[in-house]
Design a protein around this motif. Structure first.
Motif, PDB file in Angstrom:
ATOM      1  N   VAL A 134       6.514  17.191  21.791  1.00 32.37           N
ATOM      2  CA  VAL A 134       7.068  16.708  20.527  1.00 32.37           C
ATOM      3  C   VAL A 134       6.543  15.293  20.328  1.00 32.37           C
ATOM      4  O   VAL A 134       6.663  14.459  21.229  1.00 32.37           O
ATOM      5  N   GLU A 135       5.939  15.055  19.184  1.00 34.92           N
ATOM      6  CA  GLU A 135       5.292  13.768  19.004  1.00 34.92           C
ATOM      7  C   GLU A 135       5.685  13.120  17.687  1.00 34.92           C
ATOM      8  O   GLU A 135       6.122  13.776  16.741  1.00 34.92           O
ATOM      9  N   GLY A 136       5.504  11.825  17.645  1.00 31.76           N
ATOM     10  CA  GLY A 136       5.675  11.046  16.439  1.00 31.76           C
ATOM     11  C   GLY A 136       4.523  10.066  16.346  1.00 31.76           C
ATOM     12  O   GLY A 136       4.071   9.526  17.355  1.00 31.76           O
ATOM     13  N   ARG A 137       4.025   9.885  15.155  1.00 29.48           N
ATOM     14  CA  ARG A 137       2.879   8.995  15.008  1.00 29.48           C
ATOM     15  C   ARG A 137       3.020   8.170  13.734  1.00 29.48           C
ATOM     16  O   ARG A 137       3.690   8.562  12.776  1.00 29.48           O
ATOM     17  N   GLY A 138       2.366   7.055  13.738  1.00 30.88           N
ATOM     18  CA  GLY A 138       2.210   6.263  12.536  1.00 30.88           C
ATOM     19  C   GLY A 138       0.742   5.932  12.393  1.00 30.88           C
ATOM     20  O   GLY A 138       0.021   5.879  13.397  1.00 30.88           O
ATOM     21  N   LEU A 139       0.291   5.767  11.197  1.00 28.25           N
ATOM     22  CA  LEU A 139      -1.110   5.392  11.032  1.00 28.25           C
ATOM     23  C   LEU A 139      -1.294   4.613   9.736  1.00 28.25           C
ATOM     24  O   LEU A 139      -0.517   4.750   8.790  1.00 28.25           O
ATOM     25  N   PHE A 140      -2.292   3.797   9.741  1.00 32.91           N
ATOM     26  CA  PHE A 140      -2.689   3.051   8.558  1.00 32.91           C
ATOM     27  C   PHE A 140      -4.028   3.612   8.100  1.00 32.91           C
ATOM     28  O   PHE A 140      -4.998   3.617   8.861  1.00 32.91           O
ATOM     29  N   GLN A 141      -4.054   4.098   6.878  1.00 34.19           N
ATOM     30  CA  GLN A 141      -5.239   4.801   6.385  1.00 34.19           C
ATOM     31  C   GLN A 141      -5.903   3.998   5.279  1.00 34.19           C
ATOM     32  O   GLN A 141      -5.234   3.511   4.370  1.00 34.19           O
ATOM     33  N   ILE A 142      -7.206   3.909   5.342  1.00 32.49           N
ATOM     34  CA  ILE A 142      -7.980   3.170   4.350  1.00 32.49           C
ATOM     35  C   ILE A 142      -9.128   4.039   3.871  1.00 32.49           C
ATOM     36  O   ILE A 142      -9.879   4.584   4.679  1.00 32.49           O
ATOM     37  N   ALA A 143      -9.233   4.162   2.555  1.00 33.48           N
ATOM     38  CA  ALA A 143     -10.375   4.853   1.963  1.00 33.48           C
ATOM     39  C   ALA A 143     -11.109   3.845   1.084  1.00 33.48           C
ATOM     40  O   ALA A 143     -10.684   3.570  -0.044  1.00 33.48           O
ATOM     41  N   PRO A 144     -12.167   3.240   1.592  1.00 34.46           N
ATOM     42  CA  PRO A 144     -12.909   2.265   0.788  1.00 34.46           C
ATOM     43  C   PRO A 144     -13.460   2.901  -0.486  1.00 34.46           C
ATOM     44  O   PRO A 144     -13.921   4.048  -0.476  1.00 34.46           O
ATOM     45  N   THR A 145     -13.408   2.142  -1.585  1.00 34.41           N
ATOM     46  CA  THR A 145     -13.914   2.638  -2.860  1.00 34.41           C
ATOM     47  C   THR A 145     -15.211   1.917  -3.207  1.00 34.41           C
ATOM     48  O   THR A 145     -15.598   0.955  -2.548  1.00 34.41           O
ATOM     49  N   ASP A 146     -15.851   2.389  -4.262  1.00 36.17           N
ATOM     50  CA  ASP A 146     -17.173   1.860  -4.599  1.00 36.17           C
ATOM     51  C   ASP A 146     -17.136   0.396  -5.025  1.00 36.17           C
ATOM     52  O   ASP A 146     -18.144  -0.295  -4.955  1.00 36.17           O
ATOM     53  N   ASN A 147     -15.986  -0.053  -5.511  1.00 39.62           N
ATOM     54  CA  ASN A 147     -15.914  -1.395  -6.079  1.00 39.62           C
ATOM     55  C   ASN A 147     -15.447  -2.424  -5.054  1.00 39.62           C
ATOM     56  O   ASN A 147     -14.847  -3.424  -5.420  1.00 39.62           O
ATOM     57  N   SER A 148     -15.720  -2.163  -3.795  1.00 33.36           N
ATOM     58  CA  SER A 148     -15.307  -3.020  -2.680  1.00 33.36           C
ATOM     59  C   SER A 148     -13.798  -3.133  -2.563  1.00 33.36           C
ATOM     60  O   SER A 148     -13.285  -4.029  -1.912  1.00 33.36           O
ATOM     61  N   GLY A 149     -13.102  -2.244  -3.220  1.00 37.94           N
ATOM     62  CA  GLY A 149     -11.662  -2.128  -3.030  1.00 37.94           C
ATOM     63  C   GLY A 149     -11.372  -1.005  -2.066  1.00 37.94           C
ATOM     64  O   GLY A 149     -12.267  -0.532  -1.340  1.00 37.94           O
ATOM     65  N   SER A 150     -10.156  -0.566  -2.041  1.00 36.28           N
ATOM     66  CA  SER A 150      -9.809   0.521  -1.134  1.00 36.28           C
ATOM     67  C   SER A 150      -8.478   1.136  -1.534  1.00 36.28           C
ATOM     68  O   SER A 150      -7.664   0.500  -2.206  1.00 36.28           O
ATOM     69  N   LEU A 151      -8.309   2.381  -1.132  1.00 37.66           N
ATOM     70  CA  LEU A 151      -7.030   3.068  -1.287  1.00 37.66           C
ATOM     71  C   LEU A 151      -6.378   3.081   0.088  1.00 37.66           C
ATOM     72  O   LEU A 151      -7.000   3.527   1.059  1.00 37.66           O
ATOM     73  N   LYS A 152      -5.171   2.623   0.147  1.00 45.23           N
ATOM     74  CA  LYS A 152      -4.519   2.462   1.451  1.00 45.23           C
ATOM     75  C   LYS A 152      -3.167   3.172   1.463  1.00 45.23           C
ATOM     76  O   LYS A 152      -2.520   3.309   0.417  1.00 45.23           O
ATOM     77  N   SER A 153      -2.784   3.574   2.609  1.00 44.36           N
ATOM     78  CA  SER A 153      -1.452   4.145   2.748  1.00 44.36           C
ATOM     79  C   SER A 153      -1.011   4.057   4.199  1.00 44.36           C
ATOM     80  O   SER A 153      -1.838   3.995   5.117  1.00 44.36           O
ATOM     81  N   VAL A 154       0.274   4.023   4.355  1.00 44.07           N
ATOM     82  CA  VAL A 154       0.879   4.095   5.684  1.00 44.07           C
ATOM     83  C   VAL A 154       1.477   5.492   5.832  1.00 44.07           C
ATOM     84  O   VAL A 154       2.185   5.963   4.938  1.00 44.07           O
ATOM     85  N   VAL A 155       1.171   6.112   6.901  1.00 40.70           N
ATOM     86  CA  VAL A 155       1.610   7.494   7.127  1.00 40.70           C
ATOM     87  C   VAL A 155       2.426   7.550   8.413  1.00 40.70           C
ATOM     88  O   VAL A 155       2.067   6.905   9.405  1.00 40.70           O
ATOM     89  N   TRP A 156       3.510   8.258   8.369  1.00 38.59           N
ATOM     90  CA  TRP A 156       4.214   8.581   9.623  1.00 38.59           C
ATOM     91  C   TRP A 156       4.559  10.059   9.602  1.00 38.59           C
ATOM     92  O   TRP A 156       4.772  10.646   8.530  1.00 38.59           O
ATOM     93  N   PHE A 157       4.580  10.635  10.739  1.00 36.73           N
ATOM     94  CA  PHE A 157       4.949  12.053  10.808  1.00 36.73           C
ATOM     95  C   PHE A 157       5.444  12.406  12.200  1.00 36.73           C
ATOM     96  O   PHE A 157       5.188  11.693  13.169  1.00 36.73           O
ATOM     97  N   VAL A 158       6.154  13.489  12.255  1.00 34.46           N
ATOM     98  CA  VAL A 158       6.595  14.051  13.535  1.00 34.46           C
ATOM     99  C   VAL A 158       6.117  15.494  13.594  1.00 34.46           C
ATOM    100  O   VAL A 158       5.951  16.160  12.564  1.00 34.46           O
ATOM    101  N   GLY A 159       5.868  15.954  14.779  1.00 34.84           N
ATOM    102  CA  GLY A 159       5.350  17.309  14.902  1.00 34.84           C
ATOM    103  C   GLY A 159       5.499  17.839  16.315  1.00 34.84           C
ATOM    104  O   GLY A 159       6.090  17.199  17.183  1.00 34.84           O
ATOM    105  N   ALA A 160       4.961  19.002  16.502  1.00 35.23           N
ATOM    106  CA  ALA A 160       5.016  19.652  17.814  1.00 35.23           C
ATOM    107  C   ALA A 160       3.627  20.143  18.177  1.00 35.23           C
ATOM    108  O   ALA A 160       2.864  20.589  17.314  1.00 35.23           O
ATOM    109  N   ASN A 161       3.320  20.037  19.435  1.00 38.68           N
ATOM    110  CA  ASN A 161       2.023  20.495  19.950  1.00 38.68           C
ATOM    111  C   ASN A 161       2.247  21.470  21.093  1.00 38.68           C
ATOM    112  O   ASN A 161       3.256  21.393  21.805  1.00 38.68           O
ATOM    113  N   TYR A 162       1.297  22.348  21.259  1.00 42.06           N
ATOM    114  CA  TYR A 162       1.300  23.178  22.460  1.00 42.06           C
ATOM    115  C   TYR A 162       0.063  22.830  23.271  1.00 42.06           C
ATOM    116  O   TYR A 162      -1.042  22.771  22.732  1.00 42.06           O
ATOM    117  N   HIS A 163       0.249  22.626  24.559  1.00 43.69           N
ATOM    118  CA  HIS A 163      -0.849  22.194  25.422  1.00 43.69           C
ATOM    119  C   HIS A 163      -1.339  23.376  26.247  1.00 43.69           C
ATOM    120  O   HIS A 163      -0.569  24.027  26.942  1.00 43.69           O
TER     121      HIS A 163
END
Lengths: 370, 173
Positions: free
Chosen positions: A335-364
């Motif tokens: 069972v995991e939880g994660r956070g991440l900061f996401q950046i999608a650079p745009t053509d005009n030297s700007g960027s689209l940004k977002s903070v993501v968090w989620f919880v989930g389950a994995n099988y190993h």
């Protein structure tokens, strides 16, 4: 009165071998030398707690190894029976590792085994050997020597029973690593380079799904929305893993009030749209799938496509970094939880940004146990 | 040496992320005027974006103009169907339909407004009816001062309208 007592052997310990004198690999178990530490570290034990110290300091009070797999109430040994400096798959026996490795470096003292597992185990053993050598070089510890003594001791304790019920040494093996240090280093280093991908791909494979929130940062055109996704990863090393992911986010719709203060004042919204992204991830930290709490950092790069009504799609390459924490249970579920900061650079030297968090389950998935 | 490398790496990462973080997308809303415009008496509105606090604050930091939408409430006072055409120009002196068509640039065409009827173009639909964003973008990236003219697509028109424009900007250092 005479008392006649018959002494019966409680059990006989001996190695099983095939016709080529290769020792059979077993399923998950503790090593014979499980109680022999590689290194004696300086640490403090709370004397008043006594043995309770070890219970309190362990995650989830995980017990020791289950000798028989049918004892489902027991679990695999903590860290799959590995100690610092070792890097094996759980089902690989110590013997099978040694068989192939020393068959290579000692000129065929052991015959190479055809068994794939033993071949694989040999690769993995080289990893461990190289780690010991490197560790020895860096820290000046006589790890190699400790290892040699440990293996020798273990060999000495492996006994067989002859026809008269007496125990004797099974064979007189030559000492390991005698005058071979440099040769072993070179062989191990080369072999690691050649076999790195093969050896690493089988340590742990995890597949899972998750759900959470995608929160735009400094972007008035979207509001927070839900997210779901799937991912898979394979541990190349116990501290390094690579994988892939797919995520789908649905942003909320931003609203705006128009003609404020006028009779025609009204509120309108635009479609926040959704983002679909997929790509590759790399993990650094405790990602070997071992039971317990695994903390890691990871980064990803992949495709990012933002789709909205009445607007042109935005397709970019997105980067993300963030921490994660996974609690892996001994039966393979995490069972995991994660956070991440996401950046999608745009053509005009700007960027689209977002903070993501989620919880989930994995099988190993580890190596299949026999 | 190792510490130096780690510190350098962290500093580089922080600088990269910092550069990305200090830009973003903002939406500014500005009135395009309102009133009755007819084929005889044109209604026009001089727009000064500099009076918009968001624009004034970020004028020197604009990286791009990402989207433009016109929100409009239009009433057709004649029994014949008509469409509203929105022109913009730097020249505020046009007084006839011919002058506007010749000297200004068409940026927005509304859907058909039924005779004696009304129409509301909301924010989401406003993107679709922009026929040319470039004149507006040039004004936003320029001095921010221009004149808005609204005329009908028919010879005789009598439109009572209110309009606002929303402009999405990427701003940052």
């Amino acid at each position: 009165m005479f008392h006649i007592r018959i002494f019966l052997a409680h059990h006989i310990e001996m190695a099983l071998k095939n016709d080529d004198r290769c020792i059979f690999a077993t399923g998950g178990r503790r090593d014979v030398n499980n109680d022999i530490p590689h290194l004696v570290m300086t640490c403090f034990v709370i004397v008043r707690l006594g043995k309770r110290h070890y219970v309190l300091s362990g995650f989830f009070l995980v017990p020791r190894a289950a000798w028989y797999r049918s004892y489902l109430v027991e679990v695999f040994p903590e860290m799959f029976g590995l100690e610092i400096g070792q890097h094996y798959a759980p089902s690989v026996s110590h013997e099978s590792l040694r068989v192939l490795f020393f068959s290579m470096i000692q000129g065929g003292h052991y015959k190479p085994c055809e068994c794939f597992e033993q071949l694989l185990a040999g690769y993995l053993h080289v990893w461990q050997s190289l780690w010991c050598l490197i560790y020895n070089d860096i820290y000046g510890k006589d790890v190699l020597n400790t290892r040699r003594i440990m293996l020798q001791n273990r060999r000495d304790t492996r006994l067989r029973t002859d026809g008269e019920g007496r125990k004797s040494h099974i064979e007189n093996l030559t000492p390991l690593f005698q005058g071979e240090t440099m040769k072993i280093k070179v062989i191990a280093a080369l072999f690691v380079l050649i076999s790195a991908s093969t050896a690493g791909a089988v340590v742990d494979i995890a597949v899972g799904g998750y759900g959470g929130m995608d929160i735009p940062v400094a972007n008035d055109e979207a509001k927070s929305g839900t997210l779901f996704g799937v991912h898979a990863r394979a541990s190349v090393l116990s501290f390094l893993a690579v994988g892939g992911y797919f995520r789908s986010s649905s942003f909320g719709d931003p609203e705006q009030t128009f003609f404020e203060g006028l009779p025609d004042e009204f509120t309108s919204s635009i479609d926040g749209g959704g983002v679909k992204s997929f790509g590759a991830e790399a993990y650094v930290g405790k990602v070997g799938g071992t039971p317990g709490v695994n903390v890691f950092f990871y980064g990803s790069v992949g495709s990012y496509k933002w789709t909205r009504d009445n607007r042109d799609d935005i397709s970019k390459v997105a980067w993300s970094v963030g921490p994660g924490l996974e609690i892996v249970f001994p039966f393979g579920l995490g069972v995991e939880g994660r956070g991440l900061f996401q950046i999608a650079p745009t053509d005009n030297s700007g960027s689209l940004k977002s903070v993501v968090w989620f919880v989930g389950a994995n099988y190993h998935f580890g190596l299949p146990l026999k | 040496m190792k510490s130096f490398l780690y510190v350098s790496l962290v500093a580089l990462l922080a600088a990269s992320l910092g550069g990305c973080i200090v830009n973003g997308q903002i939406i500014l809303t500005e009135s395009f005027g309102g009133g009755v415009t007819t084929d005889d008496i044109l209604n026009k509105e001089v727009v000064d974006l500099n009076s918009n606090s968001d624009y004034a604050e970020h004028k020197d930091d604009i990286k791009s103009v990402d989207a433009i939408s016109v929100v409009a409430s239009i009433k057709n006072n004649l029994p014949t169907d008509a469409k509203a055409h929105v022109y913009i120009s730097d020249d505020p002196s046009f007084t006839t339909v011919e002058e506007v068509k010749a000297g200004a640039e068409l940026v927005f065409v509304s859907p058909t407004i039924p005779g004696d009827g009304s129409l509301l173009v909301d924010w989401a639909d406003g993107f679709m009816y922009m026929v040319d964003e470039k004149p507006v973008i040039d004004q936003v990236l320029g001095d921010g001062i221009f004149t808005v003219y609204v005329i009908g697509n028919v010879a005789d028109f009598d439109l009572d309208y209110k309009a606002e424009v929303t402009i999405t900007l990427t701003v940052g250092k």
